[in-house]
Design a protein around this motif. Structure first.
Motif, PDB file in Angstrom:
ATOM      1  N   MET A   1       0.827  -1.185   0.000  1.00 54.36           N
ATOM      2  CA  MET A   1       0.000   0.000   0.000  1.00 54.36           C
ATOM      3  C   MET A   1       0.871   1.247   0.000  1.00 54.36           C
ATOM      4  O   MET A   1       1.844   1.344   0.757  1.00 54.36           O
ATOM      5  CB  MET A   1      -0.923   0.018   1.226  1.00 54.36           C
ATOM      6  CG  MET A   1      -1.960   1.130   1.209  1.00 54.36           C
ATOM      7  SD  MET A   1      -3.160   0.933  -0.135  1.00 54.36           S
ATOM      8  CE  MET A   1      -4.050  -0.522   0.439  1.00 54.36           C
ATOM      9  N   ALA A   2       0.539   2.198  -0.852  1.00 56.69           N
ATOM     10  CA  ALA A   2       1.280   3.458  -0.911  1.00 56.69           C
ATOM     11  C   ALA A   2       0.271   4.592  -1.010  1.00 56.69           C
ATOM     12  O   ALA A   2      -0.922   4.384  -1.265  1.00 56.69           O
ATOM     13  CB  ALA A   2       2.214   3.466  -2.115  1.00 56.69           C
ATOM     14  N   GLU A   3       0.737   5.823  -0.785  1.00 55.78           N
ATOM     15  CA  GLU A   3      -0.115   6.998  -0.898  1.00 55.78           C
ATOM     16  C   GLU A   3       0.432   7.920  -1.973  1.00 55.78           C
ATOM     17  O   GLU A   3       1.641   8.079  -2.120  1.00 55.78           O
ATOM     18  CB  GLU A   3      -0.225   7.745   0.437  1.00 55.78           C
ATOM     19  CG  GLU A   3      -1.060   7.002   1.476  1.00 55.78           C
ATOM     20  CD  GLU A   3      -1.457   7.896   2.639  1.00 55.78           C
ATOM     21  OE1 GLU A   3      -1.259   9.126   2.530  1.00 55.78           O
ATOM     22  OE2 GLU A   3      -1.960   7.372   3.640  1.00 55.78           O
ATOM     23  N   ALA A   4      -0.454   8.529  -2.735  1.00 60.14           N
ATOM     24  CA  ALA A   4      -0.082   9.503  -3.747  1.00 60.14           C
ATOM     25  C   ALA A   4      -1.108  10.621  -3.732  1.00 60.14           C
ATOM     26  O   ALA A   4      -2.278  10.411  -3.412  1.00 60.14           O
ATOM     27  CB  ALA A   4      -0.009   8.853  -5.127  1.00 60.14           C
ATOM     28  N   SER A   5      -0.667  11.825  -4.078  1.00 57.22           N
ATOM     29  CA  SER A   5      -1.533  12.993  -4.030  1.00 57.22           C
ATOM     30  C   SER A   5      -1.901  13.438  -5.440  1.00 57.22           C
ATOM     31  O   SER A   5      -1.039  13.541  -6.321  1.00 57.22           O
ATOM     32  CB  SER A   5      -0.837  14.133  -3.278  1.00 57.22           C
ATOM     33  OG  SER A   5      -1.697  15.236  -3.120  1.00 57.22           O
ATOM     34  N   PHE A   6      -3.195  13.693  -5.657  1.00 56.12           N
ATOM     35  CA  PHE A   6      -3.699  14.138  -6.952  1.00 56.12           C
ATOM     36  C   PHE A   6      -4.705  15.268  -6.747  1.00 56.12           C
ATOM     37  O   PHE A   6      -5.313  15.395  -5.688  1.00 56.12           O
ATOM     38  CB  PHE A   6      -4.419  12.999  -7.692  1.00 56.12           C
ATOM     39  CG  PHE A   6      -3.573  11.814  -8.021  1.00 56.12           C
ATOM     40  CD1 PHE A   6      -2.826  11.772  -9.187  1.00 56.12           C
ATOM     41  CD2 PHE A   6      -3.543  10.714  -7.168  1.00 56.12           C
ATOM     42  CE1 PHE A   6      -2.057  10.661  -9.498  1.00 56.12           C
ATOM     43  CE2 PHE A   6      -2.773   9.597  -7.469  1.00 56.12           C
ATOM     44  CZ  PHE A   6      -2.026   9.570  -8.641  1.00 56.12           C
ATOM     45  N   ASP A   7      -4.905  16.067  -7.808  1.00 58.09           N
ATOM     46  CA  ASP A   7      -6.075  16.919  -7.907  1.00 58.09           C
ATOM     47  C   ASP A   7      -7.136  16.101  -8.635  1.00 58.09           C
ATOM     48  O   ASP A   7      -6.916  15.672  -9.776  1.00 58.09           O
ATOM     49  CB  ASP A   7      -5.772  18.193  -8.696  1.00 58.09           C
ATOM     50  CG  ASP A   7      -4.870  19.158  -7.938  1.00 58.09           C
ATOM     51  OD1 ASP A   7      -4.638  18.924  -6.740  1.00 58.09           O
ATOM     52  OD2 ASP A   7      -4.395  20.127  -8.556  1.00 58.09           O
ATOM     53  N   LEU A   8      -8.269  15.871  -7.990  1.00 60.31           N
ATOM     54  CA  LEU A   8      -9.320  15.025  -8.557  1.00 60.31           C
ATOM     55  C   LEU A   8     -10.418  15.887  -9.184  1.00 60.31           C
ATOM     56  O   LEU A   8     -10.975  16.771  -8.523  1.00 60.31           O
ATOM     57  CB  LEU A   8      -9.924  14.135  -7.468  1.00 60.31           C
ATOM     58  CG  LEU A   8      -8.956  13.197  -6.748  1.00 60.31           C
ATOM     59  CD1 LEU A   8      -9.696  12.419  -5.670  1.00 60.31           C
ATOM     60  CD2 LEU A   8      -8.276  12.258  -7.720  1.00 60.31           C
TER      61      LEU A   8
END
Length: 262
Positions: free
Chosen positions: A106-113
């Protein structure tokens, strides 16, 4: 997608697909941005190669089946937002952290959705297109406080009271937007970021407390201020940080409260 045997999938043969679906898929397959489409209430999921590469599903089965028991995080992180999109609202959520399965962990990533309703020939919402853009740069912490300028969203159902507090806040040099109810406030929050949500507790429909709880999930840096003519017991046991002001308040109290937020 071209090699998929769609006759055995929920969508059926390609020659029977509606024009709206064909158009959205053409956009998806010819853009470098990760895109994920939820088609119909049967929740058929389609995505492009950029999405597969970003979220680690490149080796998964071809797209076009229904959403699995554990849906993609772009859908599961905020069910209320998805329902708003089904209701026809276009939504934007900046710098949203998503949990993704990558390289066996499991990893985390940041996006503009960006959620865009897709309408059929009759104007009904037939699907939702989610675009995952690179996360925009966050404002420097304390930037608004350094020059005393705040972006404030005022939510007050009484028109005279709303006008008065907005004019006072603008006189202090702040940038102010206003809404008469919680639902309208959420639409403004979906389009812009604010430093402060200044809301009456008693609102028609969604309460100020419910609005504050939803708003801070969408914009975690948002500071919440409640104003109420009733006892502060209404806001004394909140499960999120907030400041309360007792109505009526004067201009000095309002200015002192805002200075305390810096």
């Amino acid at each position: 997608m071209a090699t998929q045997d769609w006759s055995r999938a929920d969508l059926g043969p390609q020659d029977a697909w509606p024009q709206a679906l064909r158009l959205v898929l053409d956009i998806m397959l010819n853009t470098p941005l990760p895109m994920l489409l939820m088609w119909g209430r049967r929740q058929v999921m389609l995505y492009n190669q950029a999405y597969a590469s970003n979220v680690g599903t490149a080796s998964a089965v071809p797209p076009g089946g229904t959403v699995p028991a554990v849906p993609p995080s772009a859908w599961s992180w905020n069910p209320q937002a998805i329902e708003q999109a089904w209701a026809g609202q276009s939504l934007v959520f900046l710098r949203q952290s998503l949990k993704l399965w990558r390289d066996g962990r499991m990893a985390e990533a940041s996006f503009d959705l960006h959620y865009t309703p897709v309408h059929d020939a009759d104007g009904a919402v037939a699907g939702i297109l989610c675009t995952l853009a690179p996360a925009s740069a966050a404002a420097l912490p304390g930037a608004a406080a350094n020059d005393g300028h705040l972006r404030i969203l005022v939510v007050e159902d009484n028109q005279d009271a709303r006008y008065l507090v907005c004019e006072m806040l603008r006189a202090f040099g702040h940038e102010v937007s206003a809404a008469a109810n919680g639902e309208a406030a959420l639409e403004l929050l979906a389009r812009s970021e604010y430093d402060v949500l200044f809301s009456d507790v008693s609102l028609p429909g969604m309460s100020g407390v419910e609005l504050g709880r939803t708003a801070i999930k969408r914009q975690p840096r948002l500071r919440i201020v409640f104003a109420s003519g009733y006892s502060q017991s209404l806001t004394s046991h909140l499960d999120f940080p907030a400041v309360s002001m007792q109505k009526p308040y004067d201009i000095e109290q309002l200015q002192q409260m805002l200075q305390g937020l810096h």
